[in-house]
Write a protein that holds these residues in place. Sequence first.
Motif, PDB file in Angstrom:
ATOM      1  N   GLY A 163      26.078  26.954  -1.163  1.00 55.53           N
ATOM      2  CA  GLY A 163      25.382  28.182  -0.801  1.00 55.53           C
ATOM      3  C   GLY A 163      23.881  28.066  -0.691  1.00 55.53           C
ATOM      4  N   GLU A 277      25.381  30.744 -11.042  1.00 52.60           N
ATOM      5  CA  GLU A 277      25.031  31.615  -9.926  1.00 52.60           C
ATOM      6  C   GLU A 277      24.297  32.865 -10.392  1.00 52.60           C
ATOM      7  N   GLU A 295      19.297  30.598   1.347  1.00 52.81           N
ATOM      8  CA  GLU A 295      20.721  30.625   1.036  1.00 52.81           C
ATOM      9  C   GLU A 295      21.570  30.929   2.262  1.00 52.81           C
ATOM     10  N   LYS A 297      24.778  32.836   3.934  1.00 53.67           N
ATOM     11  CA  LYS A 297      25.535  34.056   3.703  1.00 53.67           C
ATOM     12  C   LYS A 297      26.919  33.673   3.187  1.00 53.67           C
ATOM     13  N   PRO A 298      27.518  34.496   2.335  1.00 51.39           N
ATOM     14  CA  PRO A 298      28.808  34.134   1.742  1.00 51.39           C
ATOM     15  C   PRO A 298      29.869  33.715   2.766  1.00 51.39           C
ATOM     16  N   GLN A 299      29.906  34.384   3.917  1.00 51.59           N
ATOM     17  CA  GLN A 299      30.928  34.047   4.914  1.00 51.59           C
ATOM     18  C   GLN A 299      30.646  32.702   5.594  1.00 51.59           C
TER      19      GLN A 299
END
Length: 302
Positions: A163, A277, A295, A297-299
């Motif tokens: 991430g 995290e 960072e 993005k989560p997706q």
Amino acid sequence: MSAAAWPELPWSDWSETADTLHMWTQIVGKTRLALTPLQNHWWNVPLYVTARGLTTSAMDYGDDVLDIEFDFLNHQLLMRLGSGKSQSLALKPKSVAEFYREYFQCLDALGVSVKIWPMPVEVKDPIRFDLDTQHNAYDPEYVHRFWQVLVHAEKVFRAWAPGFLGKVSPAHFFWGSFDFVVTRFSGRPAQPRAGADSIQREAYSHEVISAGFWPGNGGYGAAAFYCYAAPVPPDLSEKNISPAAAKWDNTLGEYVFLYDDVRRQASPEAALLEFFENAYSAAADSAKWDRNTLERKPQEVR
């Protein structure tokens, strides 16, 4: 992995062995320091976790390369040249002075000449390596357990890595402080620390957030995972994070998740990843890092 995969590591049961091993790793680490050019933040000096223990990785030596590895399965120190020559010495109860003497005898047999400063660093009341008969313990079972913790911790470091897009260190074992750590950088220079020595000036020349593990040395007395920011944002100590067992330590000025508490979790790996995290996020927000740039993005994380 289950909690059983994380072995018990009570500091009181192996502190004498850990203190001896600390000195041995400093002797090997100082060899790496002597044979490698300076890299930013002292990245040229740590050791690295292997499938058998800890290594210097390959170091230039004339037209050849040398690596030195602590083998915590067969309990040997291995010294190998790229040209094929090798030497080893047994890891067993012996004084630091004896280890130091045997170590340089092995290097001499390989034709390797290196000079190191024989004083330990980052410890209270240091004793010259060649005069240290006080530290002489070696319990192979606890050394093996310690290495297992490093192996498992590095797996979690790797799971945490995707991430973050900014500058980040490898997983370093720093033999001075005797801890295992990954460091993320904001990309911004840091204000010089008041009274900082040359080690700190180089290590903390830029804003960092570091997460790692140390076994309880330095007077702490218990194995723990940690996360800290340097410089420390003024409001960071006021932020609570999860898991609930993780706490801010006012004395250390950082978040701490005791190793025994990690082992008690249903999934130590998931809990440790959550700790890294959440502690990082709290520190990055308090320090006003540009998280949109640094960072994924989560997706976008696979």
